[in-house]
Design a protein around this motif. Structure first.
Motif, short mmCIF file in Angstrom:
data_model
loop_
_atom_site.label_atom_id
_atom_site.label_comp_id
_atom_site.label_asym_id
_atom_site.label_seq_id
_atom_site.Cartn_x
_atom_site.Cartn_y
_atom_site.Cartn_z
N THR A 40 22.30 -26.60 -63.05
CA THR A 40 21.00 -26.07 -62.65
C THR A 40 20.59 -26.66 -61.30
OG1 THR A 40 20.39 -25.93 -64.99
CG2 THR A 40 18.62 -25.67 -63.37
N VAL A 173 27.47 -35.15 -69.07
CA VAL A 173 26.61 -34.08 -69.58
C VAL A 173 27.19 -33.57 -70.89
CG1 VAL A 173 25.46 -31.89 -69.07
CG2 VAL A 173 26.12 -33.41 -67.19
N GLU A 179 22.85 -29.46 -73.05
CA GLU A 179 22.38 -30.19 -71.87
C GLU A 179 22.89 -29.52 -70.61
OE1 GLU A 179 21.96 -34.78 -73.54
OE2 GLU A 179 23.65 -34.24 -72.27
N THR A 180 22.20 -29.78 -69.51
CA THR A 180 22.61 -29.29 -68.20
C THR A 180 22.41 -30.40 -67.18
OG1 THR A 180 22.26 -27.58 -66.50
CG2 THR A 180 20.32 -28.35 -67.66
N LEU A 182 20.85 -31.16 -63.81
CA LEU A 182 19.85 -30.62 -62.91
C LEU A 182 19.90 -31.35 -61.58
CD1 LEU A 182 17.26 -28.96 -62.19
CD2 LEU A 182 15.94 -30.82 -63.24
N THR A 195 20.16 -35.33 -62.45
CA THR A 195 19.80 -35.89 -63.75
C THR A 195 20.20 -34.93 -64.86
OG1 THR A 195 17.98 -36.83 -65.06
CG2 THR A 195 17.48 -34.90 -63.71
N VAL A 196 20.38 -35.47 -66.06
CA VAL A 196 20.73 -34.66 -67.22
C VAL A 196 19.46 -34.34 -68.00
CG1 VAL A 196 22.04 -34.56 -69.36
CG2 VAL A 196 23.02 -35.70 -67.36
N ILE A 197 19.28 -33.05 -68.30
CA ILE A 197 18.13 -32.61 -69.09
C ILE A 197 18.58 -31.55 -70.09
CG2 ILE A 197 16.49 -33.04 -67.21
CD1 ILE A 197 16.39 -29.93 -66.85
N PRO A 198 17.80 -31.30 -71.13
CA PRO A 198 18.12 -30.16 -72.02
C PRO A 198 17.93 -28.85 -71.24
CG PRO A 198 16.57 -31.69 -73.05
CD PRO A 198 16.66 -32.08 -71.61
N THR A 200 16.32 -25.73 -70.43
CA THR A 200 14.97 -25.28 -70.76
C THR A 200 15.00 -23.84 -71.28
OG1 THR A 200 14.64 -24.60 -68.46
CG2 THR A 200 13.86 -26.79 -69.08
#
Length: 343
Positions: A40, A173, A179-180, A182, A195-198, A200
């Motif tokens: 992302t 990741v 997870e993606t 970003l 950074t790694v985030i879920p 959305t």
């Protein structure tokens, strides 16, 4: 009509895009990522992110898909969740993205081969020829304009920087856990962050077509119910048309009403590319009910079609069913396409 020459990418713009595409080719991200492992990118001043998907892990087709915004990635997910027996036309003609392919020489146009030659690039062998396509719902895959080249260059440049963190083991990741990675620019820190985030949730398009014609609704509610169930659909026929050589070829929209049990076509319409199909859909459905009464149920291909007919069906108490297949419609579309090709 837009100024075609003004929208033609310059050789300098192509050079920058081919440079980053060549870097990705050498990195071979398809050895590490599946097509559902999304990266992302949030560009400065952008309201919606860009999603990037890598193709080629299964060895069938190598490429990078750039999906700008929520509507674009929603079409990607819709394609992923379609049944295996779905119509190819219904599957492929709904995409809204920019594609970078690593294919063969015969897949490129003469102009694309001329650009590669002018840039002094060496593309030899299978899956080593780089080319790009714009995918837009209802339109034939076409060549990129200047704005699309710039956007794709920015997206791929940031993908390279983000993927390096995965390749070098600096970031892990868990794509399988939704997870993606970003990548975004911090105005406060004046630097790019990774950074790694879920992943959305994609905002749901709730812009339903609302029917507020009380006289029309009253007349429809007075129609006698029937035992007939129908399939109601809009599919793009896989026969591209081009009105002008400078315009992107388009696929005609095919609207149909098919009796669910017998597969008999009860109504059909081929829409013009500039036609407001949502209005045509409502008129077509209303005309059908005035002639045949209210159907027992309306089968639609998926929940996206709800945006067009949900409000009307709720107000006249007609049941909608989706996700159960469209066998009669699929057969009609294939027969119609065959007839058009034999003209």
């Amino acid at each position: 009509m837009a100024d075609v020459k003004k929208n033609t990418p310059t050789l300098e713009q192509w050079a920058e895009l081919y440079q980053v595409a060549s870097i990705i080719q050498n990195m071979k991200p398809w050895h590490y990522l599946w097509d559902t492992d999304l990266i992302t990118i949030l560009l400065p001043h952008s309201q919606e992110p860009i999603y990037i998907s890598v193709m080629g892990r299964n060895g069938a087709c190598y490429g990078i898909g750039v999906y700008p915004g929520y509507k674009s990635i929603a079409a990607f997910y819709r394609l992923l969740h379609m049944p295996e027996n779905e119509l190819p036309a219904a599957m492929m003609n709904i995409q809204n993205c920019l594609m970078c392919y690593y294919g063969n020489r015969d897949e490129l146009s003469p102009n694309e081969r001329a650009i590669i030659k002018a840039l002094g690039l060496k593309c030899r062998g299978e899956n080593n020829w780089i080319y790009f396509r714009s995918m837009k719902e209802g339109y034939y895959p076409w060549f990129l304009n200047s704005e699309q080249v710039v956007l794709m260059t920015q997206a791929l440049q940031n993908f390279v920087m983000a993927f390096k963190y995965i390749l070098n083991g600096k970031i892990t990741v868990r794509f399988e856990e939704n997870e993606t990675l970003l990548r975004l620019y911090s105005e406060e820190r004046k630097e790019w962050l990774n950074t790694v985030i879920p992943v959305t949730p994609i905002p749901v398009d709730s812009s339903r077509y609302v029917i507020d014609n009380k006289d029309l609704l009253h007349k429809l509610n007075c129609q006698k119910p029937s035992n007939m169930s129908i399939e109601f659909d809009l599919v793009y026929l896989s026969m591209p048309f081009q009105d002008n050589k400078d315009e992107t070829p388009y696929f005609p929209g095919f609207l149909s009403i098919v009796e669910r049990n017998s597969g008999m076509c009860l109504s059909q319409h081929i829409a013009d590319k500039d036609e407001e199909t949502e209005i045509t859909m409502i008129n077509m459905l209303c005309d059908f009910m005035f002639k045949n009464g209210k159907p027992n149920a309306i089968y639609i291909r998926d929940d996206r079609f709800l945006l067009y007919i949900a409000d009307l069906c709720k107000k006249i108490n007609v049941k909608i069913i989706y996700g159960k297949g469209m066998p009669g419609t699929n057969e009609l579309v294939m027969e119609t396409t065959k007839l058009m090709r034999n003209r």
